[in-house]
Design an enzyme around this catalytic site. Structure first.
Site, mmCIF file in Angstrom:
data_model
loop_
_atom_site.group_PDB
_atom_site.id
_atom_site.type_symbol
_atom_site.label_atom_id
_atom_site.label_comp_id
_atom_site.label_asym_id
_atom_site.label_seq_id
_atom_site.Cartn_x
_atom_site.Cartn_y
_atom_site.Cartn_z
ATOM 1 N N THR A 18 -4.125 -11.028 9.818
ATOM 2 C CA THR A 18 -4.892 -12.038 9.076
ATOM 3 C C THR A 18 -4.593 -12.610 7.823
ATOM 4 O O THR A 18 -4.991 -13.341 7.010
ATOM 5 C CB THR A 18 -6.373 -11.365 8.993
ATOM 6 N N ALA A 19 -3.444 -11.624 7.057
ATOM 7 C CA ALA A 19 -2.908 -12.241 5.892
ATOM 8 C C ALA A 19 -3.595 -11.988 4.751
ATOM 9 O O ALA A 19 -3.457 -12.226 3.447
ATOM 10 C CB ALA A 19 -2.455 -13.549 5.948
ATOM 11 N N LYS B 241 -4.274 0.007 -4.024
ATOM 12 C CA LYS B 241 -5.416 -0.723 -3.735
ATOM 13 C C LYS B 241 -6.628 0.335 -3.770
ATOM 14 O O LYS B 241 -6.851 1.315 -3.062
ATOM 15 C CB LYS B 241 -5.601 -1.344 -2.408
ATOM 16 N N THR C 238 -4.482 -8.705 3.164
ATOM 17 C CA THR C 238 -3.806 -7.838 2.296
ATOM 18 C C THR C 238 -2.698 -8.518 1.492
ATOM 19 O O THR C 238 -2.572 -8.386 0.249
ATOM 20 C CB THR C 238 -3.327 -6.687 2.874
ATOM 21 N N ASP D 20 1.038 -1.238 -0.038
ATOM 22 C CA ASP D 20 0.021 -0.094 0.084
ATOM 23 C C ASP D 20 0.800 1.223 -0.026
ATOM 24 O O ASP D 20 1.985 1.037 0.207
ATOM 25 C CB ASP D 20 -0.931 0.230 0.919
#
Length: 327
Positions: free
Chosen positions: A232-233, A201, A235, A178
């Site tokens: 949480t993986a 994004k 992205t 990002d």
């Protein structure tokens, strides 16, 4: 670095419960045994700390990541600081390999707290004299503390892994997932002498999948995604797929803090990512040790920082490329 017994008896290192394996490595690198401390919980969850040796007049370093369970580890740290202060420690130095609540560092919308500042106030007001942190989510968090903060970087350690890997010596591009991570990506790219790319994004509307545009050339290259943490993986795995779709030959991911909550391991296992290089700033339980995960230790870096701070020497050599111990 010499691992002989450290000569100053006034330097003491203690570990609380969040990451004892890392604390043991750090103490060994310094040349000390970990101090003895007891931490128990009453049946209602209340925490009690007892320091089992004299620390009067000592320069104490407490190692504690505020990782999951975040609130228990944070409360344990605050209680330890109070115990040290009441036991007449000369200085109380808090080593935080992973600083929880760091993502709440600003008001993104109305009526939100800045919890990262609140936690900094709590640590300061409890009686800490100094903080030694590793890869804060946002560098400005240093300014949330009214005490000295030494901010170490994980990028040189991650760079070492890639510099030592012959497969990743050419046709490599470092990618920020990002816009906010561009500075971090540029730092790694400088260390390994590679160009950078950025993933832009966009979410068209709520509950609609993100559209990812890639700024930079990734076709035919080995892409290395870098972030400060993988939680949480979601992205990182979506970004990896976008890179693969854009023609990257292999995709690697790296981060300093392996939070790995919720579906993270399943997502990483099912992703196109070849390897995930992380540090041991957070203790990863055995059930989360995926075959894709490669750990590099921050123990030598933190140990050297502790010695330099204790001896009133500069810590700036620890930010160099190809991290090694210097006099």
């Amino acid at each position: 670095m010499s691992r002989e017994h450290y000569e100053d008896p006034k330097l003491k290192i203690f570990s609380l419960s969040s990451n004892i394996p890392l604390a043991e490595k750090i103490a060994k690198e310094v040349g000390l045994e970990l101090g003895t401390v007891s931490s128990i919980q009453f049946s209602d969850g209340e925490i009690k700390i007892n320091i089992d040796e004299s620390i009067r007049g000592a320069h104490v370093y407490v190692i504690q990541s505020t990782s999951s369970p975040v609130n228990d580890h944070l409360m344990e740290l605050l209680i330890m600081i109070d115990a040290l202060k009441r036991a007449s420690a000369k200085t109380i130095n808090i080593v935080i390999p992973y600083y929880g609540y760091a993502r709440q560092d600003r008001k993104a919308q109305s009526r939100e707290p800045i919890t990262s500042k609140l936690v900094a106030n709590m640590i300061t007001n409890a009686g800490a004299d100094r903080v030694l942190a590793l890869d804060l989510h946002a560098p400005q968090i240093q300014g949330f503390f009214d005490i000295p903060v030494d901010h170490l970087l994980g990028a040189p350690l991650l760079a070492n892994y890639f510099l030592d890997n012959e497969v990743l010596q050419k046709d490599v591009v470092v990618v920020s997932p990002d816009h906010g991570g561009v500075t971090r990506a540029r730092k790694l790219a400088e260390f390994i002498h590679a160009p950078i790319a950025i993933i832009d994004k966009r979410r068209p509307k709520a509950n609609v999948a993100e559209v990812m545009n890639i700024i930079g050339e990734v076709k035919g290259k080995k892409a290395i995604l870098i972030d400060d943490m993988i939680d949480t993986a979601g992205t990182i795995t979506l970004a990896a797929q976008a890179l693969k779709d854009a023609g990257a030959t292999d995709v690697y991911a790296c981060c300093t803090h392996a939070v790995l909550s919720g579906p993270a391991i399943e997502r990483l296992e099912n992703s196109v990512i070849k390897e995930v290089i992380v540090t041991d700033s957070i203790n990863i339980p055995e059930e989360k040790l995926s075959k894709k995960i490669v750990q590099v230790t921050v123990s030598q870096l933190i140990a050297e920082a502790i010695k330099r701070i204790h001896e009133n020497r500069s810590v700036s050599p620890l930010f160099q490329e190809k991290f090694t111990i210097l006099d």
